[in-house]
Design a protein around this motif. Sequence first.
Motif, PDB file in Angstrom:
ATOM      1  N   ALA A  11     -15.959 -68.474  22.515  1.00  0.00           N
ATOM      2  CA  ALA A  11     -15.885 -70.180  23.428  1.00  0.00           C
ATOM      3  C   ALA A  11     -17.071 -70.998  23.122  1.00  0.00           C
ATOM      4  O   ALA A  11     -16.956 -71.834  22.791  1.00  0.00           O
ATOM      5  CB  ALA A  11     -15.095 -69.911  24.229  1.00  0.00           C
ATOM      6  N   ARG A  12     -18.192 -70.575  23.159  1.00  0.00           N
ATOM      7  CA  ARG A  12     -19.801 -71.398  22.934  1.00  0.00           C
ATOM      8  C   ARG A  12     -19.580 -71.765  21.867  1.00  0.00           C
ATOM      9  O   ARG A  12     -20.313 -72.809  21.398  1.00  0.00           O
ATOM     10  CB  ARG A  12     -20.445 -70.256  24.006  1.00  0.00           C
ATOM     11  N   ALA A  13     -19.182 -70.938  21.016  1.00  0.00           N
ATOM     12  CA  ALA A  13     -19.778 -71.154  19.257  1.00  0.00           C
ATOM     13  C   ALA A  13     -19.217 -72.530  18.868  1.00  0.00           C
ATOM     14  O   ALA A  13     -19.562 -73.037  18.236  1.00  0.00           O
ATOM     15  CB  ALA A  13     -19.508 -70.083  18.507  1.00  0.00           C
ATOM     16  N   LYS A 134      -3.285 -56.715  26.515  1.00  0.00           N
ATOM     17  CA  LYS A 134      -4.689 -55.448  26.591  1.00  0.00           C
ATOM     18  C   LYS A 134      -6.191 -55.780  26.070  1.00  0.00           C
ATOM     19  O   LYS A 134      -6.828 -55.230  26.394  1.00  0.00           O
ATOM     20  CB  LYS A 134      -3.967 -54.750  24.729  1.00  0.00           C
ATOM     21  N   TYR A 135      -5.930 -57.315  25.360  1.00  0.00           N
ATOM     22  CA  TYR A 135      -7.587 -57.504  25.062  1.00  0.00           C
ATOM     23  C   TYR A 135      -7.398 -58.813  25.542  1.00  0.00           C
ATOM     24  O   TYR A 135      -9.083 -59.721  25.344  1.00  0.00           O
ATOM     25  CB  TYR A 135      -8.067 -57.897  23.364  1.00  0.00           C
ATOM     26  N   GLY A 136      -7.247 -59.690  26.577  1.00  0.00           N
ATOM     27  CA  GLY A 136      -7.217 -61.035  26.421  1.00  0.00           C
ATOM     28  C   GLY A 136      -8.372 -61.006  27.620  1.00  0.00           C
ATOM     29  O   GLY A 136      -9.030 -62.174  27.688  1.00  0.00           O
ATOM     30  N   LYS A 137      -9.195 -60.117  28.153  1.00  0.00           N
ATOM     31  CA  LYS A 137     -10.427 -60.536  29.225  1.00  0.00           C
ATOM     32  C   LYS A 137     -11.653 -59.827  28.106  1.00  0.00           C
ATOM     33  O   LYS A 137     -12.284 -60.967  28.293  1.00  0.00           O
ATOM     34  CB  LYS A 137     -10.855 -59.226  30.440  1.00  0.00           C
ATOM     35  N   GLU A 138     -11.432 -60.139  27.293  1.00  0.00           N
ATOM     36  CA  GLU A 138     -13.112 -59.269  26.412  1.00  0.00           C
ATOM     37  C   GLU A 138     -13.117 -59.613  24.732  1.00  0.00           C
ATOM     38  O   GLU A 138     -13.781 -60.401  24.620  1.00  0.00           O
ATOM     39  CB  GLU A 138     -12.554 -58.012  25.430  1.00  0.00           C
ATOM     40  N   LEU A 139     -11.059 -59.983  24.188  1.00  0.00           N
ATOM     41  CA  LEU A 139     -11.272 -60.293  22.820  1.00  0.00           C
ATOM     42  C   LEU A 139     -10.740 -62.834  23.171  1.00  0.00           C
ATOM     43  O   LEU A 139     -10.402 -62.322  23.768  1.00  0.00           O
ATOM     44  CB  LEU A 139     -10.789 -59.927  22.411  1.00  0.00           C
ATOM     45  N   PRO A 140     -11.605 -62.715  21.920  1.00  0.00           N
ATOM     46  CA  PRO A 140     -10.618 -64.027  21.666  1.00  0.00           C
ATOM     47  C   PRO A 140      -8.817 -63.493  21.248  1.00  0.00           C
ATOM     48  O   PRO A 140      -8.616 -63.335  20.208  1.00  0.00           O
ATOM     49  CB  PRO A 140     -11.472 -64.951  20.795  1.00  0.00           C
ATOM     50  N   ILE A 141      -7.821 -64.261  21.685  1.00  0.00           N
ATOM     51  CA  ILE A 141      -6.536 -64.611  21.086  1.00  0.00           C
ATOM     52  C   ILE A 141      -6.102 -65.757  20.741  1.00  0.00           C
ATOM     53  O   ILE A 141      -6.248 -66.907  21.342  1.00  0.00           O
ATOM     54  CB  ILE A 141      -5.813 -64.074  22.373  1.00  0.00           C
ATOM     55  N   MET A 142      -6.243 -65.235  19.541  1.00  0.00           N
ATOM     56  CA  MET A 142      -6.113 -66.701  18.651  1.00  0.00           C
ATOM     57  C   MET A 142      -4.208 -67.082  18.272  1.00  0.00           C
ATOM     58  O   MET A 142      -4.120 -65.939  17.934  1.00  0.00           O
ATOM     59  CB  MET A 142      -6.322 -66.060  17.310  1.00  0.00           C
ATOM     60  N   GLY A 143      -4.324 -67.990  18.916  1.00  0.00           N
ATOM     61  CA  GLY A 143      -2.274 -68.074  17.999  1.00  0.00           C
ATOM     62  C   GLY A 143      -2.842 -69.561  16.512  1.00  0.00           C
ATOM     63  O   GLY A 143      -3.556 -70.332  16.608  1.00  0.00           O
ATOM     64  N   ASN A 233      -7.999 -75.999  27.792  1.00  0.00           N
ATOM     65  CA  ASN A 233      -9.544 -75.255  27.847  1.00  0.00           C
ATOM     66  C   ASN A 233      -8.981 -74.641  26.761  1.00  0.00           C
ATOM     67  O   ASN A 233      -9.442 -73.537  26.847  1.00  0.00           O
ATOM     68  CB  ASN A 233      -9.483 -74.770  29.958  1.00  0.00           C
ATOM     69  N   VAL A 234      -8.216 -74.189  25.884  1.00  0.00           N
ATOM     70  CA  VAL A 234      -7.584 -74.436  24.143  1.00  0.00           C
ATOM     71  C   VAL A 234      -8.116 -74.855  23.227  1.00  0.00           C
ATOM     72  O   VAL A 234      -8.566 -76.138  23.273  1.00  0.00           O
ATOM     73  CB  VAL A 234      -6.534 -73.687  24.424  1.00  0.00           C
ATOM     74  N   ALA A 235      -9.488 -73.930  22.216  1.00  0.00           N
ATOM     75  CA  ALA A 235      -9.968 -74.502  21.193  1.00  0.00           C
ATOM     76  C   ALA A 235      -8.936 -74.527  19.969  1.00  0.00           C
ATOM     77  O   ALA A 235      -8.436 -74.057  20.193  1.00  0.00           O
ATOM     78  CB  ALA A 235     -11.110 -73.536  20.972  1.00  0.00           C
ATOM     79  N   THR A 236      -9.588 -76.306  19.299  1.00  0.00           N
ATOM     80  CA  THR A 236      -9.075 -75.894  18.576  1.00  0.00           C
ATOM     81  C   THR A 236      -9.275 -75.866  16.987  1.00  0.00           C
ATOM     82  O   THR A 236     -10.546 -76.654  17.026  1.00  0.00           O
ATOM     83  CB  THR A 236      -8.262 -77.521  17.988  1.00  0.00           C
ATOM     84  N   VAL A 237      -8.677 -75.042  16.040  1.00  0.00           N
ATOM     85  CA  VAL A 237      -9.692 -75.203  14.533  1.00  0.00           C
ATOM     86  C   VAL A 237      -8.681 -75.749  13.560  1.00  0.00           C
ATOM     87  O   VAL A 237      -7.426 -74.960  13.566  1.00  0.00           O
ATOM     88  CB  VAL A 237      -9.833 -73.757  14.558  1.00  0.00           C
ATOM     89  N   LEU A 238      -9.115 -76.233  12.783  1.00  0.00           N
ATOM     90  CA  LEU A 238      -7.691 -77.454  11.740  1.00  0.00           C
ATOM     91  C   LEU A 238      -8.199 -76.429  10.588  1.00  0.00           C
ATOM     92  O   LEU A 238      -9.633 -76.487   9.943  1.00  0.00           O
ATOM     93  CB  LEU A 238      -8.405 -78.847  11.924  1.00  0.00           C
ATOM     94  N   HIS A 239      -7.671 -76.236   9.556  1.00  0.00           N
ATOM     95  CA  HIS A 239      -7.980 -75.545   8.460  1.00  0.00           C
ATOM     96  C   HIS A 239      -7.188 -76.076   7.490  1.00  0.00           C
ATOM     97  O   HIS A 239      -5.559 -76.220   7.387  1.00  0.00           O
ATOM     98  CB  HIS A 239      -7.175 -74.264   8.044  1.00  0.00           C
ATOM     99  N   ILE A 240      -7.659 -76.941   6.192  1.00  0.00           N
ATOM    100  CA  ILE A 240      -7.159 -77.413   5.171  1.00  0.00           C
ATOM    101  C   ILE A 240      -7.832 -77.226   4.017  1.00  0.00           C
ATOM    102  O   ILE A 240      -9.002 -77.532   3.854  1.00  0.00           O
ATOM    103  CB  ILE A 240      -7.042 -79.664   6.003  1.00  0.00           C
ATOM    104  N   CYS A 241      -6.908 -76.948   3.571  1.00  0.00           N
ATOM    105  CA  CYS A 241      -6.870 -76.539   1.510  1.00  0.00           C
ATOM    106  C   CYS A 241      -7.645 -77.653   0.670  1.00  0.00           C
ATOM    107  O   CYS A 241      -7.058 -78.809   0.826  1.00  0.00           O
ATOM    108  CB  CYS A 241      -6.141 -75.182   1.429  1.00  0.00           C
ATOM    109  N   GLY A 242      -8.444 -76.933  -0.464  1.00  0.00           N
ATOM    110  CA  GLY A 242      -8.745 -77.695  -1.703  1.00  0.00           C
ATOM    111  C   GLY A 242     -10.126 -78.415  -0.901  1.00  0.00           C
ATOM    112  O   GLY A 242     -10.702 -78.444   0.177  1.00  0.00           O
ATOM    113  N   ASP A 243     -10.348 -79.789  -2.080  1.00  0.00           N
ATOM    114  CA  ASP A 243     -11.944 -79.694  -1.297  1.00  0.00           C
ATOM    115  C   ASP A 243     -12.002 -80.872  -0.772  1.00  0.00           C
ATOM    116  O   ASP A 243     -11.348 -82.691  -1.021  1.00  0.00           O
ATOM    117  CB  ASP A 243     -11.474 -80.115  -2.735  1.00  0.00           C
TER     118      ASP A 243
END
Lengths: 339, 216
Positions: A11-13, A134-143, A233-243
């Motif tokens: 989350a910090r990173a 099971k992991y919600g306190k410890e690990l990031p849960i990514m959708g 408070n959910v972080a977002t990551v965008l992935h797009i293929c190609g150059d």
Amino acid sequence: MTEYTPKERLARALKGQPVDRMPAVSFTQTGTVEQMEACGAFWPEANEDARKMAALAEAGHTVVGFEAVRVPFDITAEAEFFGCKIKPGTREQQPSVVGHVVKDAADIEKLSGHDINKGRISVVCDAIKILTDKYGKELPIMGSMIGPFSLAQHMNGDDWFMTIFTDEAFGLALMEFTTEFNIAYAKKMAENGADTMVIIDPTASAQLIGAQFYEKFVVPYHKKIVDAMRELNVATVLHICGDTTQGLALMESSGVDAISVDQNVDVATAVSKVDKAIIVGNLDPVNVLWNQTPEVVKEASQKVLDAGVGLLAPGCGIVSKTPTENLKAMVGMAKSHIY
Amino acid sequence: MSKGEILQAISDAIVSCDVNATEAAVERAKKEGIEAAEIIEKGLASGVNEVGILFERGSLFLSHLILAVDAMERGIMILESDLPATGLGRKPGVIVNGSVEGDAHDIGKIIVSGMLRASGFTVHDLGRNVPLQDFIDKAKETHADLISLSALTTISLNRQYELINMLKEQDLRDKIKVMVGGAPATQEWADRIGADCYAKNAVEAVEKVKELLLLK
């Protein structure tokens, strides 16, 4: 130095805040045959059954060592939800979209009023719940979900690239429709415990459609999703293929926290093109992670780290035949990297 | 308007991806009595070629390429009615193109089809998730010179090998050339399975096809 849980560290990173070391994660699909054999949950069942999906996602953490769990493993559940014909997946291969359902505005009308508590998108939400318990306190849960532009392409077919050019009103109407669905789906994933949302929008590339069209047909819609996630408070990551090098500034203008780039992008250049967004990537899934040795993976990782990548990760979805030892080599390199 | 200007107008209409203007410009050229083959070569094809170059440079995009090819096809349709079948001014090359599976990464295949059409080849794009026999049937039906086969994973790489064996079994291997491509494919792979060529991207695909089909 402060000790963080993997959840805090990522989350910090993703916000660009200082951390003790780099988190080791993959924002793109993580399922591999070796992990399936280790945990007993195989494709294609793991795409259909919440328990199996959660088990295979968990293997990304317990077998490979990723410091997060992530679902699902494909990007067809959304198109399937709207009735697109799907070619089923196999143990080694993800399902793919082969039929389309939207030709005109009337078709959009027919599809409105859907109930998102149905189909495989609901299975994904259930799997997130299992993982969170099971992991919600410890690990990031990514959708993760397919982005609105690529979903529109799935629904409209390859004509989509002409449609946006020849029938702007219909094109924008379909973008509104897919985005509204994306937001509802992402919110449900977040309700079930997802703290990070990966938007995979492979064909929404400025390289393919040009900056002008990207600005009109993609940015406002990505921004809507990002804003809805930020409220939760959910972080977002965008992935797009190609150059995507030339499109990075535009991609960032949607407000995403991180941008995942594939192996066609030079990481140092990418880092120079963005203002605040974290650049993620970009080991070649085929020619490095799958077909090389751990030594080569380490060398390639070092190059990407030296280029200033924000988070070391695969450049695209992991190939199902990728050896665990190669993925472990990448994980090790990330974990030992101090910013 | 001079003949040159009329042909230039066709080319310009194609570059601006305007189907209606293209059709109108072709009609006008026809009325002026310009040869169909010349209308195609110096008007339509030269316009699409221009779009291909601009696409490669990144100043025009996939939408333009698809639209320009579409406009060219419409223009050819207007002319086809009064042309001998052989006089179409097309390069001698018929290509069947497709992916043996499909996902977001097969977008490259659409570009390959567009660029090949822009270079004057006739391309039958069968889309994605195409069964192997369909490639062969279509190639037989259209007397194709080459099958272009894109793959995305190991599994589908093997399909490329299977297709070559099927062509041998059906005594067609010496008649139909095979080009392979896609992320997991490499030159070594192409050599190993006995494909005629491997292309890394659309630009390379056009070069390789020209080498194979035009320099006979």
